[in-house]
Design a protein around this motif. Structure first.
Motif, mmCIF file in Angstrom:
data_model
loop_
_atom_site.group_PDB
_atom_site.id
_atom_site.type_symbol
_atom_site.label_atom_id
_atom_site.label_comp_id
_atom_site.label_asym_id
_atom_site.label_seq_id
_atom_site.Cartn_x
_atom_site.Cartn_y
_atom_site.Cartn_z
ATOM 1 N N GLU A 21 0.773 -1.192 0.232
ATOM 2 C CA GLU A 21 -0.019 -0.120 0.019
ATOM 3 C C GLU A 21 0.721 1.391 0.006
ATOM 4 O O GLU A 21 0.657 2.119 -0.739
ATOM 5 C CB GLU A 21 -0.813 -0.011 1.357
ATOM 6 N N SER A 22 2.019 1.072 0.810
ATOM 7 C CA SER A 22 3.007 2.443 0.864
ATOM 8 C C SER A 22 3.330 2.622 -0.517
ATOM 9 O O SER A 22 3.597 3.905 -1.030
ATOM 10 C CB SER A 22 3.910 2.231 1.863
ATOM 11 N N ILE A 23 3.557 1.841 -1.288
ATOM 12 C CA ILE A 23 4.192 1.923 -2.674
ATOM 13 C C ILE A 23 3.141 2.379 -3.643
ATOM 14 O O ILE A 23 3.463 3.308 -4.394
ATOM 15 C CB ILE A 23 5.092 0.549 -3.229
ATOM 16 N N PHE A 24 1.887 1.678 -3.407
ATOM 17 C CA PHE A 24 1.022 1.950 -4.287
ATOM 18 C C PHE A 24 0.477 3.494 -4.114
ATOM 19 O O PHE A 24 0.251 4.327 -5.176
ATOM 20 C CB PHE A 24 -0.311 1.380 -3.876
ATOM 21 N N ASN A 25 0.532 4.002 -3.026
ATOM 22 C CA ASN A 25 0.385 5.575 -2.638
ATOM 23 C C ASN A 25 1.489 6.445 -3.241
ATOM 24 O O ASN A 25 1.060 7.453 -3.361
ATOM 25 C CB ASN A 25 0.389 5.735 -0.986
ATOM 26 N N SER A 28 1.001 8.643 -6.626
ATOM 27 C CA SER A 28 0.476 10.046 -6.359
ATOM 28 C C SER A 28 1.122 11.182 -6.028
ATOM 29 O O SER A 28 0.789 12.168 -5.577
ATOM 30 C CB SER A 28 -1.169 10.153 -5.985
ATOM 31 N N THR A 29 2.523 10.733 -5.866
ATOM 32 C CA THR A 29 3.601 11.604 -5.305
ATOM 33 C C THR A 29 3.873 12.699 -6.169
ATOM 34 O O THR A 29 3.746 12.525 -7.310
ATOM 35 C CB THR A 29 4.765 10.916 -4.597
ATOM 36 N N LEU A 34 10.220 9.030 -7.612
ATOM 37 C CA LEU A 34 9.580 7.866 -6.576
ATOM 38 C C LEU A 34 8.148 7.299 -7.506
ATOM 39 O O LEU A 34 7.927 5.987 -7.310
ATOM 40 C CB LEU A 34 8.929 8.478 -5.328
ATOM 41 N N LYS A 35 7.352 8.369 -8.433
ATOM 42 C CA LYS A 35 6.271 7.690 -9.115
ATOM 43 C C LYS A 35 6.897 6.778 -9.927
ATOM 44 O O LYS A 35 6.092 5.691 -10.245
ATOM 45 C CB LYS A 35 5.548 8.921 -9.626
ATOM 46 N N LYS A 36 8.024 6.996 -10.727
ATOM 47 C CA LYS A 36 8.555 5.919 -11.692
ATOM 48 C C LYS A 36 8.938 4.700 -10.970
ATOM 49 O O LYS A 36 8.447 3.525 -11.514
ATOM 50 C CB LYS A 36 9.557 6.441 -12.481
ATOM 51 N N SER A 37 9.353 4.778 -9.773
ATOM 52 C CA SER A 37 9.806 3.373 -9.175
ATOM 53 C C SER A 37 8.584 2.713 -8.900
ATOM 54 O O SER A 37 8.463 1.466 -8.804
ATOM 55 C CB SER A 37 10.724 3.644 -7.919
ATOM 56 N N ALA A 38 7.612 3.401 -8.277
ATOM 57 C CA ALA A 38 6.130 2.946 -7.614
ATOM 58 C C ALA A 38 5.612 2.242 -9.057
ATOM 59 O O ALA A 38 5.159 1.113 -8.791
ATOM 60 C CB ALA A 38 5.230 3.813 -7.289
#
Length: 110
Positions: A21-25, A28-29, A34-38
């Protein structure tokens, strides 16, 4: 290591679900990195269940990577932080306890 051991021995998936869930969130950063990694992670594991199932089936190797600046992890006397030494010893002990493959890797300074 403890979270993975808990999943494999007690079917306790709470930590891994929260991790997912923390990665999924992070999708929307504001941080593009971070978004690309997620996005890469979510593309690999589209659902929590797929992620947890993969962890259960896998035999992961944990990699402790460090960048040697003024110390050498292979020479404990060069590491001035006692808590750092204790943490590293505990990590090695836990890897042996859980029969998990642990690699220690020095990252070269550029």
């Amino acid at each position: 290591m403890q979270a993975i051991q808990n999943v494999k021995t007690h079917a306790d998936t709470f930590f891994l679900e929260k991790y997912y869930e923390s990665i999924f969130n992070k999708l929307s950063t504001d941080s593009e990195q971070l978004k690309k990694s997620a996005e890469k992670f979510i593309n690999e594991f589209p659902t929590k269940d797929e992620f947890v199932s993969w962890i259960i089936k896998s035999s992961p190797t944990f990699i402790f990577a460090f960048r040697p600046n003024n110390h050498d992890i292979y020479e404990p006397k060069t590491i001035s932080s006692t808590p750092a030494k204790i943490a590293m010893l505990n990590m090695v002990r836990e890897a042996k306890l859980y029969d998990i493959d642990l690699k220690i890797v020095a990252i070269e300074n550029s």
